[in-house]
Design a protein around this motif. Structure first.
Motif, mmCIF file in Angstrom:
data_model
loop_
_atom_site.group_PDB
_atom_site.id
_atom_site.type_symbol
_atom_site.label_atom_id
_atom_site.label_comp_id
_atom_site.label_asym_id
_atom_site.label_seq_id
_atom_site.Cartn_x
_atom_site.Cartn_y
_atom_site.Cartn_z
ATOM 1 N N THR A 48 31.408 27.498 -9.447
ATOM 2 C CA THR A 48 31.188 26.056 -9.293
ATOM 3 C C THR A 48 32.477 25.340 -8.892
ATOM 4 N N THR A 49 33.580 26.075 -8.842
ATOM 5 C CA THR A 49 34.878 25.463 -8.518
ATOM 6 C C THR A 49 35.339 25.774 -7.100
ATOM 7 N N ASP A 50 34.500 26.471 -6.321
ATOM 8 C CA ASP A 50 34.875 26.802 -4.944
ATOM 9 C C ASP A 50 34.378 25.719 -3.993
ATOM 10 N N ASP A 51 34.510 25.964 -2.684
ATOM 11 C CA ASP A 51 34.167 24.949 -1.685
ATOM 12 C C ASP A 51 32.772 25.109 -1.100
ATOM 13 N N PHE A 52 32.252 26.338 -1.051
ATOM 14 C CA PHE A 52 30.905 26.586 -0.554
ATOM 15 C C PHE A 52 30.421 27.907 -1.133
ATOM 16 N N ASP A 53 29.196 28.310 -0.837
ATOM 17 C CA ASP A 53 28.580 29.466 -1.487
ATOM 18 C C ASP A 53 28.338 30.625 -0.531
ATOM 19 N N TRP A 54 28.230 31.803 -1.134
ATOM 20 C CA TRP A 54 27.730 32.972 -0.435
ATOM 21 C C TRP A 54 26.230 32.782 -0.232
ATOM 22 N N THR A 55 25.693 33.365 0.852
ATOM 23 C CA THR A 55 24.288 33.204 1.195
ATOM 24 C C THR A 55 23.646 34.563 1.386
ATOM 25 N N LEU A 56 22.443 34.728 0.859
ATOM 26 C CA LEU A 56 21.646 35.930 1.106
ATOM 27 C C LEU A 56 21.050 35.809 2.498
ATOM 28 N N ASP A 57 21.136 36.873 3.311
ATOM 29 C CA ASP A 57 20.661 36.792 4.686
ATOM 30 C C ASP A 57 20.185 38.152 5.173
ATOM 31 N N ALA A 58 19.447 38.126 6.257
ATOM 32 C CA ALA A 58 19.009 39.315 6.991
ATOM 33 C C ALA A 58 18.884 38.918 8.454
ATOM 34 N N ASN A 59 19.049 39.856 9.344
ATOM 35 C CA ASN A 59 18.787 39.631 10.775
ATOM 36 C C ASN A 59 19.740 38.671 11.467
ATOM 37 N N GLY A 60 20.977 38.617 11.052
ATOM 38 C CA GLY A 60 21.972 37.841 11.783
ATOM 39 C C GLY A 60 22.229 36.464 11.220
ATOM 40 N N THR A 61 23.472 36.025 11.387
ATOM 41 C CA THR A 61 23.873 34.709 10.911
ATOM 42 C C THR A 61 23.566 33.654 11.968
ATOM 43 N N GLY A 62 23.788 32.390 11.605
ATOM 44 C CA GLY A 62 23.443 31.298 12.501
ATOM 45 C C GLY A 62 24.445 31.015 13.594
ATOM 46 N N SER A 63 25.540 31.752 13.648
ATOM 47 C CA SER A 63 26.596 31.491 14.629
ATOM 48 C C SER A 63 26.673 32.609 15.656
ATOM 49 N N PHE A 64 27.024 32.261 16.887
ATOM 50 C CA PHE A 64 27.189 33.238 17.955
ATOM 51 C C PHE A 64 28.591 33.852 17.881
ATOM 52 N N GLY A 65 28.698 35.175 18.107
ATOM 53 C CA GLY A 65 29.994 35.848 18.182
ATOM 54 C C GLY A 65 30.640 36.116 16.843
ATOM 55 N N THR A 66 29.836 36.153 15.791
ATOM 56 C CA THR A 66 30.376 36.413 14.466
ATOM 57 C C THR A 66 29.261 36.861 13.532
ATOM 58 N N GLY A 67 29.637 37.521 12.464
ATOM 59 C CA GLY A 67 28.668 37.948 11.457
ATOM 60 C C GLY A 67 27.865 39.152 11.872
ATOM 61 N N PRO A 68 27.210 39.800 10.898
ATOM 62 C CA PRO A 68 26.380 40.969 11.202
ATOM 63 C C PRO A 68 25.029 40.567 11.786
ATOM 64 N N SER A 69 24.401 41.485 12.517
ATOM 65 C CA SER A 69 23.062 41.259 13.041
ATOM 66 C C SER A 69 21.999 41.866 12.138
ATOM 67 N N ASP A 70 22.418 42.700 11.173
ATOM 68 C CA ASP A 70 21.497 43.346 10.232
ATOM 69 C C ASP A 70 22.319 43.883 9.067
ATOM 70 N N ASP A 71 21.640 44.380 8.035
ATOM 71 C CA ASP A 71 22.385 44.962 6.924
ATOM 72 C C ASP A 71 22.826 46.378 7.288
ATOM 73 N N ILE A 72 23.524 47.045 6.386
ATOM 74 C CA ILE A 72 24.110 48.355 6.676
ATOM 75 C C ILE A 72 23.060 49.416 7.001
ATOM 76 N N THR A 73 21.882 49.364 6.342
ATOM 77 C CA THR A 73 20.871 50.395 6.561
ATOM 78 C C THR A 73 19.801 49.975 7.557
ATOM 79 N N GLY A 74 19.759 48.690 7.917
ATOM 80 C CA GLY A 74 18.764 48.187 8.851
ATOM 81 C C GLY A 74 17.516 47.688 8.132
#
Length: 193
Positions: A48-74
């Motif tokens: 609660t003392t940080d600036d933003f949170d980690w997010t659960l995701d699958a199938n790529g992040t919302g930004s182009f040119g960064t982040g994974p497109s899938d998890d490690i096993t697919g």
């Protein structure tokens, strides 16, 4: 709502409530494995003392040119930090694991996968807190590591008993710095290098 069972012939009491209850988190026993495919595990917490949170995701992040497109096993989930606005350079996201008892392990090892892809990728670090209450950094990596998942291995031979891990993501200078983790595991490490 809560009711008392007054016995077979007496029925139940009137309802009382609503009452809010929380079950205390237990301690996970190593070996411990979490791949986030069933969501964020019970008792993992966002600071609660940080600036933003980690997010659960699958199938790529919302930004182009960064982040994974899938998890490690697919086809599964991972945890990541989204570094687009409104986050700013140096902002931090902190995720705390459940407490893990490593007493069963002779050579405890932390194993997880990191994905640090993007021209402005910041820092990923992992900290461990044992019974002393002091947090020690056991892993740190900075910058673009390519568009792939990388296995991270950390021997924990200096620690025993119940520990908790803190995963810290720090935003780089721009939005092309999403970083992610997957397959977080505390296991028996090799007995020789």
């Amino acid at each position: 709502y809560v009711q008392a069972d007054c016995g077979n012939t007496n029925g139940v009491s009137d309802s009382l409530g609503p009452i809010s209850l929380t079950t205390a988190c237990g301690v996970a026993i190593a070996p411990y494995f979490n791949n986030f495919d069933l969501g964020v595990p019970n008792c993992w917490t966002q600071a609660t003392t940080d600036d933003f949170d980690w997010t659960l995701d699958a199938n790529g992040t919302g930004s182009f040119g960064t982040g994974p497109s899938d998890d490690i096993t697919g086809g599964g989930n991972y945890m990541y930090i989204e570094t687009s606005s409104p986050t700013a350079q140096g902002d931090s996201a902190i995720l705390n694991t459940v407490s893990i008892d490593m007493s069963n392990l002779i050579n405890p090892q932390l194993r997880f996968y990191s994905h640090m892809y993007g021209a402005t990728t910041g820092e990923l670090s992992v900290w461990i807190t044992d019974a002393s209450g002091i947090a020690n950094q056991v892993f740190v990596k900075n910058g673009d590591q390519g568009d792939q998942w990388n296995e991270e291995l950390v021997m924990l031979s200096n620690y025993s008993g119940v520990v908790q891990f803190t995963i810290l993501g720090i935003r780089g200078s721009s939005y092309t710095g999403d970083l992610a983790i997957d397959n977080f595991e505390v296991r028996e490490g090799p007995t020789c290098p």
